[in-house]
Design a protein around this motif. Structure first.
Motif, PDB file in Angstrom:
ATOM      1  N   LYS A  37      50.306  45.311  33.933  1.00 53.36           N
ATOM      2  CA  LYS A  37      51.409  46.076  34.513  1.00 53.36           C
ATOM      3  C   LYS A  37      50.866  47.007  35.588  1.00 53.36           C
ATOM      4  O   LYS A  37      49.838  47.657  35.399  1.00 53.36           O
ATOM      5  CB  LYS A  37      52.087  46.892  33.417  1.00 53.36           C
ATOM      6  N   GLY A  38      51.539  47.023  36.729  1.00 52.61           N
ATOM      7  CA  GLY A  38      51.156  47.919  37.807  1.00 52.61           C
ATOM      8  C   GLY A  38      50.050  47.380  38.697  1.00 52.61           C
ATOM      9  O   GLY A  38      49.683  47.999  39.688  1.00 52.61           O
ATOM     10  N   GLU A  39      49.541  46.220  38.380  1.00 57.59           N
ATOM     11  CA  GLU A  39      48.479  45.649  39.207  1.00 57.59           C
ATOM     12  C   GLU A  39      49.061  44.934  40.421  1.00 57.59           C
ATOM     13  O   GLU A  39      50.187  44.452  40.381  1.00 57.59           O
ATOM     14  CB  GLU A  39      47.666  44.630  38.390  1.00 57.59           C
ATOM     15  N   CYS A  40      48.245  44.872  41.474  1.00 53.64           N
ATOM     16  CA  CYS A  40      48.621  44.067  42.629  1.00 53.64           C
ATOM     17  C   CYS A  40      47.543  43.015  42.815  1.00 53.64           C
ATOM     18  O   CYS A  40      46.373  43.328  43.001  1.00 53.64           O
ATOM     19  CB  CYS A  40      48.722  44.946  43.875  1.00 53.64           C
ATOM     20  N   VAL A  41      47.956  41.754  42.705  1.00 56.04           N
ATOM     21  CA  VAL A  41      47.009  40.654  42.734  1.00 56.04           C
ATOM     22  C   VAL A  41      47.268  39.805  43.968  1.00 56.04           C
ATOM     23  O   VAL A  41      48.414  39.483  44.275  1.00 56.04           O
ATOM     24  CB  VAL A  41      47.161  39.796  41.461  1.00 56.04           C
ATOM     25  N   CYS A  42      46.209  39.484  44.708  1.00 59.29           N
ATOM     26  CA  CYS A  42      46.371  38.593  45.853  1.00 59.29           C
ATOM     27  C   CYS A  42      45.699  37.261  45.549  1.00 59.29           C
ATOM     28  O   CYS A  42      44.576  37.219  45.068  1.00 59.29           O
ATOM     29  CB  CYS A  42      45.737  39.193  47.106  1.00 59.29           C
ATOM     30  N   VAL A  43      46.433  36.200  45.841  1.00 59.77           N
ATOM     31  CA  VAL A  43      45.883  34.856  45.678  1.00 59.77           C
ATOM     32  C   VAL A  43      45.632  34.308  47.068  1.00 59.77           C
ATOM     33  O   VAL A  43      46.552  34.244  47.892  1.00 59.77           O
ATOM     34  CB  VAL A  43      46.865  33.942  44.920  1.00 59.77           C
ATOM     35  N   LYS A  51      48.248  27.411  45.657  1.00 52.42           N
ATOM     36  CA  LYS A  51      48.570  28.811  45.352  1.00 52.42           C
ATOM     37  C   LYS A  51      50.073  29.076  45.358  1.00 52.42           C
ATOM     38  O   LYS A  51      50.592  29.770  44.477  1.00 52.42           O
ATOM     39  CB  LYS A  51      47.835  29.761  46.300  1.00 52.42           C
ATOM     40  N   SER A  52      50.802  28.493  46.319  1.00 55.52           N
ATOM     41  CA  SER A  52      52.258  28.680  46.330  1.00 55.52           C
ATOM     42  C   SER A  52      52.893  28.038  45.106  1.00 55.52           C
ATOM     43  O   SER A  52      53.777  28.613  44.473  1.00 55.52           O
ATOM     44  CB  SER A  52      52.867  28.071  47.587  1.00 55.52           C
ATOM     45  N   THR A  53      52.433  26.832  44.788  1.00 60.14           N
ATOM     46  CA  THR A  53      52.965  26.140  43.613  1.00 60.14           C
ATOM     47  C   THR A  53      52.778  27.002  42.375  1.00 60.14           C
ATOM     48  O   THR A  53      53.670  27.115  41.538  1.00 60.14           O
ATOM     49  CB  THR A  53      52.232  24.800  43.419  1.00 60.14           C
ATOM     50  N   VAL A 203      50.766  35.630  47.395  1.00 58.96           N
ATOM     51  CA  VAL A 203      49.989  34.577  48.032  1.00 58.96           C
ATOM     52  C   VAL A 203      49.940  34.963  49.494  1.00 58.96           C
ATOM     53  O   VAL A 203      50.974  35.206  50.108  1.00 58.96           O
ATOM     54  CB  VAL A 203      50.684  33.210  47.871  1.00 58.96           C
ATOM     55  N   THR A 204      48.764  35.112  50.035  1.00 57.45           N
ATOM     56  CA  THR A 204      48.701  35.644  51.395  1.00 57.45           C
ATOM     57  C   THR A 204      47.479  35.153  52.150  1.00 57.45           C
ATOM     58  O   THR A 204      46.496  34.697  51.557  1.00 57.45           O
ATOM     59  CB  THR A 204      48.709  37.193  51.372  1.00 57.45           C
ATOM     60  N   HIS A 205      47.589  35.231  53.470  1.00 57.92           N
ATOM     61  CA  HIS A 205      46.429  34.977  54.315  1.00 57.92           C
ATOM     62  C   HIS A 205      45.966  36.263  54.983  1.00 57.92           C
ATOM     63  O   HIS A 205      45.085  36.241  55.833  1.00 57.92           O
ATOM     64  CB  HIS A 205      46.785  33.936  55.397  1.00 57.92           C
ATOM     65  N   GLU A 206      46.601  37.379  54.613  1.00 57.75           N
ATOM     66  CA  GLU A 206      46.266  38.659  55.243  1.00 57.75           C
ATOM     67  C   GLU A 206      45.090  39.287  54.503  1.00 57.75           C
ATOM     68  O   GLU A 206      45.264  40.048  53.554  1.00 57.75           O
ATOM     69  CB  GLU A 206      47.474  39.589  55.205  1.00 57.75           C
TER      70      GLU A 206
END
Lengths: 251, 296
Positions: A37-43, A51-53, A203-206
Motif C-alpha cells: 500500500k502506498g508504493e509506486c512501482v514502475c514496470v 508489461k502492458s498485458t 508501465v512506462t518508458h519515462e
C-alpha cells in the motif's frame, strides 16, 4: 471470501507465477510481483515484453492461464470473481486516454460514480470539480474530449479514474502517445498522486520519472521479470546483461 | 506460397497502419448506401425534367394519334385519386413496416452481439435468413401463413391483407436493421468497452450509456437508405391484392377501357411519384452521412 482477511501490512497487489497466453503465443511466463500500500512501482522493458498485458491482467481486462493475482486479498483469477467489485478498487488509465467522446470532461468524470456507485449527483459533481482542479484543468469542465489536447484528455482520464476512489491506480504507458511538452504535465499529476500515498503501478518508458518517483522498478523482457530493485540501485548496479543492454540503449 | 504482408492481407501488428487490411465487412466493404448515393447524385432539377418528359411525351404523340391526348386527360382525371387512395397507402405501409422492422431489428441486432452464444447464434441465423430471402416469397409466405382473422374468445379481429403485407415487408427490413445495429456497435473501438469496463460499468450499462449513444447517429443514414428501399418495394403488395398505388393504377386503366395508350403515362406517373418521394430522402441521407462521418 479471502478479501476480509487482508490487512494493510500485506501486499495490496500480489502476483505469483502468472502465465498468460494469447493462443499459442505465451506472453507472460511466470511473473511475480508484490506491491505494498502506498508504493509506486514502475514496470519497464522493451516493446512486446508483456508489461502492458500484465497490468491489464490486474484488473481482469485480460484473464490469466495460471498463477494468481490478488488485489487486497481478492483473487482476480477466480471464476466466481465479481469483476465489478474488483474494478471499483482498481483504477486504470490507458495510453489512448479512451475518454467517452459523447460526454464532456465533467460528465466523463461523474458517470461512473453516479451510475455504478449510485452516489448522489450533487456530491459527485462537487468531487469532480475538485478533481478537475487537482489535475489543473480549471475552466475545461464543459469541454468535450475532441476539444482537448492529448495531455488534457489524459489528465481528465486520470481524474475520471480517481472519481471512483480506487485503492490502486494502473497506468498503461499513459504518456506514450503524447508530445514531449505535454508529457510533463501528465507526469506531474501522477507524481502528486504518488506523493499523496496512492498505490500506483505504471508501465512506462519515462526513465527519468521512474528514477525520481518509483519505489521499485521492475524490468521485464520476453514475458519474465529479469530483475527489480529500488531505482537507486537498479539504474547504477544492474546485474543482468539484458537489463544493462536495455538501459544503455534508452539512457 | 503467397507471402502475407501484415497490414495488407493479414491483421496489422499495430493499429496505426496507414493501409487498412481488406475486410469484406469493414471500410473496404461494398457500399451499403448505394441506392441513396446514386439517387442523391442526381441534380436537383431531375424530378422536374422527369415530370416534363413524362407529360411532354403524350403531347408529342398527339399529332399522330389522337388517343394519346385522351390518355393524358384520363391520367389528369385519375391523378388525385391515385395519390390520395393509392400512394398514401404505400406510404402508410412503409411507415408501419419500418416501425416494426426497426423495433424487431434493433432487438435482433443487440442479440447478435450478446455474450450468450445461443442468443447470438439465433439472432444471427434469423438475420441471415431474412436478409438473404426474396422479398416477394416472404410476402407470400406471410399472406398464406397468417390467418385472415384472429379469434380471441368471442371477439373476432379481422386481419386485412395490407396488415399482412406490412408484416411481410417488415421481415427483410428487420434483418437489415439488425445488421446496421450490429455493424454500428462493432464500429465503436474496443478501447471504449475496456475503458468503461475498467470503471466498473456492467455490460448493459456500457452498451446503453457508452456504446449506443456514440453510434446512434452513425445508424441514421443506413436506416434511411433502407426506408427508401422499402418504400420502393411497397408495390409488391399489389400482388397480394392490397389496394395501393399500382393496384389502383391498373384498376384506373381498366376503368378507362384499357387503351394500350394508357400504359406509358400511367406507369410513368407511378414511377414519378415514387421518385419524387424517395429523392429528397436520398439527398438527406447522403447529407447526414457526410455530416456524421466527420465526427468519428
Amino acid at each position: 471470501m479471502a478479501e476480509s482477511n487482508w490487512t494493510p501490512d500485506q501486499p495490496m497487489v500480489s502476483a505469483k507465477d502468472v502465465h498468460k497466453s494469447f493462443g499459442s503465443l505465451e506472453v507472460l511466463k511466470g511473473v511475480s510481483m508484490d506491491v505494498m500500500k502506498g508504493e509506486c512501482v514502475c514496470v519497464i522493458g522493451p516493446s512486446g515484453s508483456g508489461k502492458s498485458t500484465f497490468i491489464r491482467c490486474i484488473n481482469g481486462l485480460n484473464d490469466i492461464q495460471s498463477g494468481s493475482i490478488t488485489v487486497e486479498g481478492q483473487e482476480v483469477n477466480d471464476p466466481k470473481l465479481d469483476k465489478l467489485s474488483l474494478r471499483k478498487k482498481v483504477g486504470m488509465v490507458f495510453q489512448q486516454y479512451n475518454l467517452f467522446p459523447h460526454k464532456n470532461a465533467i460528465e466523463n468524470i461523474m458517470m461512473a460514480p453516479v451510475l455504478v456507485l449510485k452516489e448522489d449527483k450533487d456530491e459527485v459533481e462537487a468531487r469532480a470539480r475538485e478533481l478537475i482542479r487537482k489535475v489543473r484543468l480549471e475552466g475545461k469542465e464543459e469541454a468535450y474530449p475532441g476539444e482537448l489536447s492529448g495531455g488534457q484528455q489524459q489528465r481528465v482520464a486520470i481524474a475520471r479514474s480517481l472519481a471512483m476512489r480506487p485503492d490502486v491506480m494502473l497506468f498503461d504507458e499513459v504518456t506514450a502517445a503524447l508530445d514531449p511538452e505535454t508529457v510533463k504535465e501528465v507526469l506531474t499529476t501522477i507524481r502528486d498522486l504518488a506523493e499523496e500515498g496512492m498505490t500506483c503501478i505504471l508501465v512506462t518508458h519515462e526513465m527519468g520519472f521512474a528514477r525520481e518517483v518509483a519505489n521499485q522498478i521492475y524490468f521485464t523482457d520476453r514475458g519474465v521479470i529479469v530483475e527489480h530493485g529500488p531505482p537507486a540501485t537498479f539504474f547504477k548496479e544492474a546485474k543482468d546483461p539484458r537489463t544493462k543492454e536495455f538501459l544503455s540503449q534508452i539512457l | 506460397m503467397i507471402r502475407r504482408i501484415p497490414g495488407l492481407d493479414t491483421k496489422a501488428a499495430t493499429d496505426l497502419a496507414v493501409l487498412h487490411p481488406f475486410d469484406p465487412n469493414g471500410s473496404t466493404a461494398p457500399d451499403g448506401l448505394l441506392v441513396s448515393r446514386w439517387m442523391a447524385k442526381l441534380p436537383l432539377w431531375t424530378p422536374l425534367a422527369l415530370a416534363a418528359l413524362i407529360f411532354a411525351w403524350p403531347m408529342a404523340a398527339l399529332a399522330q394519334n389522337f388517343t394519346y391526348g385522351d390518355a393524358f386527360d384520363t391520367l389528369l382525371r385519375w391523378m388525385p385519386f391515385l395519390i390520395k387512395s393509392g400512394f398514401l397507402f404505400n406510404v402508410l405501409i412503409s411507415f408501419f413496416a419500418m416501425l416494426i422492422g426497426t423495433l424487431l431489428g434493433t432487438a435482433l441486432g443487440l442479440g447478435q452481439i450478446s455474450l450468450n452464444p445461443v442468443v447470438r447464434w439465433f439472432a444471427w441465423a434469423v438475420t441471415q435468413t431474412f436478409r438473404n430471402s426474396p422479398w416477394l416469397v416472404l410476402l407470400f409466405i406471410v399472406l398464406l401463413a397468417f390467418p385472415f382473422e384472429i379469434v380471441i374468445g368471442t371477439v373476432i379481429i379481422p386481419v386485412p391483407d395490407w396488415m399482412k403485407a406490412v408484416v411481410g415487408l417488415s421481415l427483410p427490413v428487420m434483418a437489415n436493421i439488425s445488421e446496421i445495429v450490429r455493424g454500428a456497435v462493432i464500429s465503436v473501438p474496443t478501447a471504449q468497452w475496456e475503458a468503461s469496463e475498467s470503471l466498473a460499468f456492467s455490460r448493459t450499462q456500457t452498451l446503453w450509456r457508452i456504446i449506443l449513444p456514440q453510434c446512434f447517429k452513425r445508424m441514421i443514414p443506413p436506416w434511411m437508405n433502407w426506408y427508401a428501399i422499402l418504400t420502393m418495394a411497397t408495390p409488391l403488395c399489389s400482388l397480394l391484392g392490397v389496394e395501393e398505388l399500382l393496384t389502383l393504377t391498373r384498376q384506373a386503366m381498366e376503368g378507362a377501357d384499357n387503351h394500350p395508350e394508357l400504359l406509358v403515362p400511367f406507369y410513368s406517373f407511378a414511377l414519378l411519384i415514387f421518385f419524387l418521394y424517395c429523392y429528397p430522402i436520398a439527398r438527406l441521407t447522403i447529407r447526414l452521412e457526410r455530416r456524421f462521418m466527420v465526427k468519428l
